[in-house]
Design a protein around this motif. Structure first.
Motif: not given
Ligand code: SAH
Length: 323
Positions: A126-127, A194-195, A210-212
């Protein structure tokens, strides 16, 4: 309308059928032309692109799709279609011999991180905040089995659709017009998340971390890239208003503080992989992005400072795992 039915099937098979259902509603909303005046124009630009088959593709060292000899007689149609999707910020792309020299050398970011991350072969990725999906293509090139990018900017999504049309309709890469806050919580689905370039846009950076974490399966890997400032454990920049002309910039921690945030959020094996000052060679105006760029956002007399007098952009890449 973009066909996401294969993605929905993939999500079902990954046990994320609930997300597929939610997505169908969210996408119908996001792609509603009444909500966005330019969407019709961008859609037409994608539709008008010629239907081409690339004789050669390279996603490993660049994003190069097709050669000029594949496009005989349709060059103008191709160039005009791509131009209608101006401004191109993330890239560069080589599309059938057309060199889309974007504002950012996003390939440089990829080069900085690629040797530090777990190999992407067969991973579900997920990016988050993927822009037009440049890195999503590189993830596919690195062997990921499924890549999902999300970004709320519709022009980026349509640029991605243009590239995808020029590549192949069955590519295992999808870009969804969503913000991270629209993802279901605690999906625990992805092998790698990835963020990059997103944390400083979030008003609540701890909640973003925390979302990640909630998107990752146990033992999965987070690849985080964000703006940082020099300094120790207690250094944090919180701009009064704009930062390098950007309006929505909130928290710029030091590397040490960023890693402390990650520890507090429960990440393990936290590794600082790279710290790089953004140069005017990496982010600049080009023929494909004709607006102002980094050099206009820096103090003309001192490249160490932004035009607001704040420390000039420095970006860090941190990799970490969930338990
Ligand atoms: N990840 C890419 C792009 C970074 S630019 C790269 O590293 O090159 C930051 C992106 O974050 C923009 O495309 C912006 O549209 C996106 N963004 C902003 N708010 C977001 C949100 N709430 N959720 C997801 N993406 C967001």
């Amino acid at each position: 309308m973009i066909d996401y039915s294969v993605l929905y099937q993939e999500l079902e098979s990954l046990g994320a059928g609930n997300w597929a259902q939610l997505l169908a509603e969210q996408l119908a909303d996001a792609f509603d032309e009444r909500g966005h005046g330019d969407l019709r124009k961008w859609r037409e630009a994608v539709d008008e692109l010629p239907n081409l088959k690339p004789s050669r593709v390279n996603l490993l060292d660049s994003v190069s799709i097709g050669q000029s000899t594949d496009v005989f007689g349709q060059e103008q149609q191709l160039i005009q279609g791509i131009q209608k999707l101006h401004p191109w910020r993330k890239g560069p792309y080589q599309l059938y011999g057309v060199d889309v020299d974007t504002e950012w050398r996003s390939d440089w970011k990829w080069d900085r991180l690629k040797s530090h991350i777990a190999p992407l072969r067969n991973r579900t990725v997920l990016d988050i905040g993927c822009g037009n999906g440049y890195h999503c293509w590189r993830m596919l090139g690195a062997g990921a089995r499924l890549v999902i990018g999300i970004d709320p900017t519709l022009l980026s999504v349509m640029q991605f659709q243009a590239v995808r049309k020029l590549y192949a309709a069955d590519a295992a890469v999808y870009l969804l017009p969503l913000g991270v806050e629209q993802l279901p919580t605690e999906m625990k689905l992805f092998d790698t998340v990835f963020s990059m370039g997103v944390l400083y846009h979030r008003r609540s950076p701890i909640d973003h971390l925390l979302e990640l974490k909630g998107c990752l399966r146990p033992g999965g890997e987070l690849v985080l890239e964000t703006l940082v400032v020099e300094g120790g454990m207690d250094t944090l920049l919180f701009p009064e208003s704009r930062y390098a002309q950007m309006r929505n910039v909130w928290f710029l921690p030091s590397c040490e503080l960023l890693m402390r945030w990650m520890r507090r959020c429960g990440f393990k094996n936290i590794k600082l992989c790279d710290v790089a000052k953004t140069t005017v060679n990496e982010q600049r105006s080009t023929q494909w992005m004709r607006f102002n760029s980094l050099k206009d956002f820096l103090d003309p007399n001192n490249a160490e400072l932004t035009c607001e007098g704040l420390p000039a952009p420095v970006r860090a890449i941190v990799v970490a795992n969930t338990d």
